[in-house]
Design a protein around this motif. Structure first.
Motif, PDB file in Angstrom:
ATOM      1  N   SER A   1       0.247   5.634   0.856  1.00 59.71           N
ATOM      2  CA  SER A   1       0.397   5.870  -0.578  1.00 59.71           C
ATOM      3  C   SER A   1       0.786   4.606  -1.329  1.00 59.71           C
ATOM      4  O   SER A   1       0.432   4.447  -2.505  1.00 59.71           O
ATOM      5  N   SER A   2       1.469   3.671  -0.670  1.00 61.80           N
ATOM      6  CA  SER A   2       1.793   2.414  -1.361  1.00 61.80           C
ATOM      7  C   SER A   2       0.516   1.645  -1.693  1.00 61.80           C
ATOM      8  O   SER A   2       0.407   1.034  -2.752  1.00 61.80           O
ATOM      9  N   VAL A   3      -0.476   1.705  -0.805  1.00 65.24           N
ATOM     10  CA  VAL A   3      -1.765   1.057  -1.062  1.00 65.24           C
ATOM     11  C   VAL A   3      -2.522   1.831  -2.143  1.00 65.24           C
ATOM     12  O   VAL A   3      -3.137   1.242  -3.033  1.00 65.24           O
ATOM     13  N   ILE A   4      -2.455   3.159  -2.072  1.00 67.72           N
ATOM     14  CA  ILE A   4      -3.111   4.006  -3.075  1.00 67.72           C
ATOM     15  C   ILE A   4      -2.572   3.672  -4.468  1.00 67.72           C
ATOM     16  O   ILE A   4      -3.331   3.509  -5.422  1.00 67.72           O
ATOM     17  N   TYR A   5      -1.256   3.544  -4.583  1.00 62.56           N
ATOM     18  CA  TYR A   5      -0.662   3.218  -5.878  1.00 62.56           C
ATOM     19  C   TYR A   5      -1.021   1.803  -6.326  1.00 62.56           C
ATOM     20  O   TYR A   5      -1.165   1.542  -7.521  1.00 62.56           O
ATOM     21  N   SER A   6      -1.177   0.886  -5.359  1.00 63.10           N
ATOM     22  CA  SER A   6      -1.630  -0.470  -5.705  1.00 63.10           C
ATOM     23  C   SER A   6      -3.033  -0.418  -6.294  1.00 63.10           C
ATOM     24  O   SER A   6      -3.305  -1.037  -7.331  1.00 63.10           O
ATOM     25  N   TYR A   7      -3.913   0.314  -5.627  1.00 63.32           N
ATOM     26  CA  TYR A   7      -5.285   0.447  -6.123  1.00 63.32           C
ATOM     27  C   TYR A   7      -5.299   1.138  -7.482  1.00 63.32           C
ATOM     28  O   TYR A   7      -6.048   0.757  -8.370  1.00 63.32           O
ATOM     29  N   PHE A   8      -4.459   2.158  -7.623  1.00 61.58           N
ATOM     30  CA  PHE A   8      -4.353   2.883  -8.887  1.00 61.58           C
ATOM     31  C   PHE A   8      -3.984   1.924 -10.024  1.00 61.58           C
ATOM     32  O   PHE A   8      -4.640   1.882 -11.071  1.00 61.58           O
ATOM     33  N   GLY A   9      -2.942   1.120  -9.821  1.00 54.30           N
ATOM     34  CA  GLY A   9      -2.525   0.163 -10.844  1.00 54.30           C
ATOM     35  C   GLY A   9      -3.601  -0.866 -11.137  1.00 54.30           C
ATOM     36  O   GLY A   9      -3.883  -1.167 -12.300  1.00 54.30           O
ATOM     37  N   PHE A  10      -4.222  -1.391 -10.078  1.00 55.72           N
ATOM     38  CA  PHE A  10      -5.271  -2.383 -10.268  1.00 55.72           C
ATOM     39  C   PHE A  10      -6.444  -1.797 -11.045  1.00 55.72           C
ATOM     40  O   PHE A  10      -6.913  -2.396 -12.017  1.00 55.72           O
ATOM     41  N   LEU A  11      -6.926  -0.639 -10.606  1.00 59.72           N
ATOM     42  CA  LEU A  11      -8.115  -0.049 -11.224  1.00 59.72           C
ATOM     43  C   LEU A  11      -7.873   0.353 -12.681  1.00 59.72           C
ATOM     44  O   LEU A  11      -8.772   0.252 -13.509  1.00 59.72           O
ATOM     45  N   LEU A  12      -6.669   0.791 -12.998  1.00 63.63           N
ATOM     46  CA  LEU A  12      -6.364   1.148 -14.383  1.00 63.63           C
ATOM     47  C   LEU A  12      -6.459  -0.062 -15.303  1.00 63.63           C
ATOM     48  O   LEU A  12      -7.028   0.015 -16.391  1.00 63.63           O
ATOM     49  N   LEU A  13      -5.913  -1.177 -14.875  1.00 67.32           N
ATOM     50  CA  LEU A  13      -5.802  -2.338 -15.753  1.00 67.32           C
ATOM     51  C   LEU A  13      -6.981  -3.305 -15.648  1.00 67.32           C
ATOM     52  O   LEU A  13      -7.447  -3.832 -16.664  1.00 67.32           O
ATOM     53  N   ALA A  14      -7.475  -3.537 -14.445  1.00 68.97           N
ATOM     54  CA  ALA A  14      -8.498  -4.581 -14.252  1.00 68.97           C
ATOM     55  C   ALA A  14      -9.778  -4.303 -15.037  1.00 68.97           C
ATOM     56  O   ALA A  14     -10.370  -5.218 -15.605  1.00 68.97           O
ATOM     57  N   GLY A  15     -10.201  -3.064 -15.055  1.00 69.72           N
ATOM     58  CA  GLY A  15     -11.425  -2.736 -15.791  1.00 69.72           C
ATOM     59  C   GLY A  15     -11.292  -3.024 -17.271  1.00 69.72           C
ATOM     60  O   GLY A  15     -12.204  -3.563 -17.898  1.00 69.72           O
TER      61      GLY A  15
END
Length: 191
Positions: free
Chosen positions: A121-135
């Motif tokens: 889940s720590s990786v999932i939350y990392s991806y979540f944060g990245f995908l929300l902002l990077a796009g």
């Protein structure tokens, strides 16, 4: 560029992305099976804050789960978000993943509660944060759509950064999310 080359390049890219997601699924599942069969013996390699031998958990903790239900709750979001991360390219996917695992793990080790912090889940939350902002930062239509879809389908994850349940590593969620946002700021400019 003719349409034949574009079609073969696109399907090749999709095929490679699906293989990478398949490898992630197989790796996490194999570790879960071994952990299950050994009575969760691998969980001794979790991230244990401020305990020097617990530093190994910075790298190993995201691959371990406390129960079958813990594994099952993580594997699908991990695979879906991994696939979406791969839309940024393989090199960026692996770079962001490594960066977020290390940064999240170190922050949990420094500031987390005294417990064994494990789970993807720590990786999932990392991806979540990245995908929300990077796009949004990229200003590219396809990546903005991914950000909006992630916000719509996974937006409820944001509540997981709060200390609601004692047996959940909300610190891993919080620091994972922060790591993902930092990674987005670092990498989104070069898209």
């Amino acid at each position: 560029m003719n349409s034949k080359n574009f079609t073969s390049r696109t399907s090749s890219g999709l095929s490679q992305q699906l293989k990478i997601v398949g490898c992630i699924f197989v790796l996490i599942t194999a570790i879960e099976i071994i952990n299950l069969l050994t009575g969760r013996a691998l969980n001794h390699f979790g991230n244990i804050p401020r305990y020097i031998p617990g530093l190994i958990g910075v790298l190993t903790g995201p691959f371990l789960h406390g129960s079958l239900s813990h594994y099952l709750s993580n594997i699908i979001p991990l695979c879906v978000l991994s696939f979406l991360m791969l839309q940024y390219g393989n090199k960026r996917f692996f770079g962001v993943t490594f960066f977020c695992i290390i940064l999240t793990g170190l922050l949990v080790w420094l500031f987390g509660r005294s417990a064994s912090h494990i789970g993807a889940s720590s990786v999932i939350y990392s991806y979540f944060g990245f995908l929300l902002l990077a796009g949004l930062l990229s200003r590219k239509f396809k990546l903005i759509i991914i950000s909006l879809l992630v916000a719509f389908f996974y937006g409820g994850l944001i509540f997981g950064v709060l200390p609601a349940r004692t047996f959940v590593s909300w610190e891993g969620h919080l620091f994972g999310f922060i790591s993902g946002l930092i990674a987005a700021r670092l990498w989104a400019k070069n898209l």
